[in-house]
Design an enzyme around this catalytic site. Structure first.
Site, short mmCIF file in Angstrom:
data_model
loop_
_atom_site.label_atom_id
_atom_site.label_comp_id
_atom_site.label_asym_id
_atom_site.label_seq_id
_atom_site.Cartn_x
_atom_site.Cartn_y
_atom_site.Cartn_z
N SER A 47 73.06 -48.40 -11.73
CA SER A 47 73.79 -49.66 -11.53
C SER A 47 73.36 -50.73 -12.53
CB SER A 47 73.56 -50.18 -10.11
OG SER A 47 72.17 -50.42 -9.88
N LYS A 48 72.21 -50.55 -13.16
CA LYS A 48 71.70 -51.57 -14.08
C LYS A 48 72.50 -51.67 -15.37
CE LYS A 48 68.25 -52.79 -11.43
NZ LYS A 48 68.21 -54.13 -10.80
N ASP A 49 73.35 -50.68 -15.66
CA ASP A 49 74.25 -50.80 -16.81
C ASP A 49 75.10 -52.06 -16.68
OD1 ASP A 49 73.32 -48.37 -17.67
OD2 ASP A 49 75.25 -47.32 -17.53
N THR A 79 66.73 -50.72 -15.62
CA THR A 79 67.26 -51.83 -16.41
C THR A 79 66.88 -51.66 -17.87
OG1 THR A 79 67.09 -53.30 -14.50
CG2 THR A 79 67.35 -54.34 -16.65
#
Length: 345
Positions: A47-49, A79
């Site tokens: 999800s850090k994209d 991240t």
């Protein structure tokens, strides 16, 4: 003649629009319908994209980041990988301060993506000069032409998920979502997603997942920072020993704490039952659902969405290693992997 090639310009075009996948076997005995938002389908496998791209492009729009500059960040691994990936495409140097709690797999991946990595001791206070927070700040001060992402205290962390993750889940559930279950580390994912969902329907219940050894749950309940809550734990990217401003506690209805051991077993169970190879924090989120179901949180007809933040490949030396599990006292007879390998001599 105009070409109609079905191609993407680069990997950054693949960020977001991750699938919502129904959970079947793991939740068969629970009331409610359960769906996993599987963030491993992002090109950087987490999800850090979303935040890496949003924060960097916002810095470009504001003119504080120009070609040839350096991006510095504090990270437990995911991240950092996303920032390194975006940096490659956009032409920036990437320097990352990483907690020693991060798996060897994550650290090796960061190096493979061309990042300069500083591995900092995990079990020191946030204001210790050796902590990855302070090391990143020092590197930023020393390095001209650098920006410090500072995801724990960056409003853009929340905005990225408000703009993307929240709307995606609302559309994918046709607005029928009743509960969101999400791990809280920096708090950007749960806060941004919740902000959007609550705007659409204030009755959507937001449940955060915290680790034993973290201060978040008690702070949510009392608004007091209690250092006595802090002790070492193994889950990466979940919980904190400080209070991130990227967490909007007013948007979260309650927190559930999960143990290192239960979360590790459940991560392995997800891959064995649902065919989803997900990370340690995904196991934590699913473990929270188990506990909540036992407490009668859900009823028939509820539509529960759980965010699975990253991919299992980043934990091969940890939760997916029988040796590591045994070394932690987490022997898992149900989901053991070594017995499935047969060597032909």
């Amino acid at each position: 003649m105009k070409d109609n090639l079905q191609v993407f310009d680069n990997v950054l075009d693949l960020i977001g629009k991750t699938p919502l996948i129904k959970l079947n076997k793991l939740t068969a005995s629970f009331d409610g319908d359960f769906y996993a938002k599987v963030e491993a389908f992002n090109p950087g496998h987490s999800s850090k994209d979303r935040i890496a791209l949003h924060i960097i492009e916002e810095a470009e729009r504001q003119g504080i980041l120009t070609p040839g500059d350096t991006i510095i960040e504090t990270t437990s691994g995911n991240t950092g990988f996303s920032i390194a990936m975006v940096s490659i495409i956009k032409g920036y140097e990437c320097i990352l301060a990483v907690s020693s709690k991060s798996s060897a797999d994550k650290i090796d991946m960061l190096k493979a993506m061309g990042a300069t990595v500083y591995v900092c001791p995990a079990h020191v206070s946030a204001d210790d000069p050796r902590s990855y927070y302070q090391v990143a700040k020092r590197l930023h001060e020393e390095r001209k032409g650098s920006i410090y992402i500072n995801q724990y205290f960056n409003q853009l962390n929340i905005d990225a998920h408000y703009n993307t993750t929240g709307p995606e889940i609302w559309k994918q559930t046709e607005g029928k979502i009743t509960h969101l279950i999400a791990c809280s580390g920096t708090g950007g994912t749960i806060s941004g997603t919740s902000k959007f969902l609550k705007e659409q329907n204030p009755d959507v219940k937001i449940i955060g997942v915290d680790a034993y050894g973290s201060v978040l749950k008690k702070y949510h309940e009392t608004r007091e920072f209690d250092e006595n809550e802090i002790y070492p734990y193994r889950i990466e990217g979940l919980g904190k020993n400080l209070i991130p401003t990227a967490t909007d506690f007013d948007l979260i209805d309650k927190f559930v704490k999960v143990t290192d051991e239960d979360s590790a077993h459940t991560a392995r169970e997800i891959s064995r039952t649902e065919g989803l190879f997900v990370g340690y924090t995904s196991g934590a989120a699913m473990q929270a659902i188990k506990q909540l179901s036992e407490e009668g949180e859900f009823k028939k007809g509820d539509k529960i969405v759980v965010i699975f933040p990253d991919h299992g490949s980043r934990y091969m030396s940890k939760v997916y290693s029988d040796k590591w599990m045994e070394s932690q006292g987490f022997f898992d007879s149900k989901n053991v992997t070594s017995e499935t390998i047969q060597y032909i001599k």
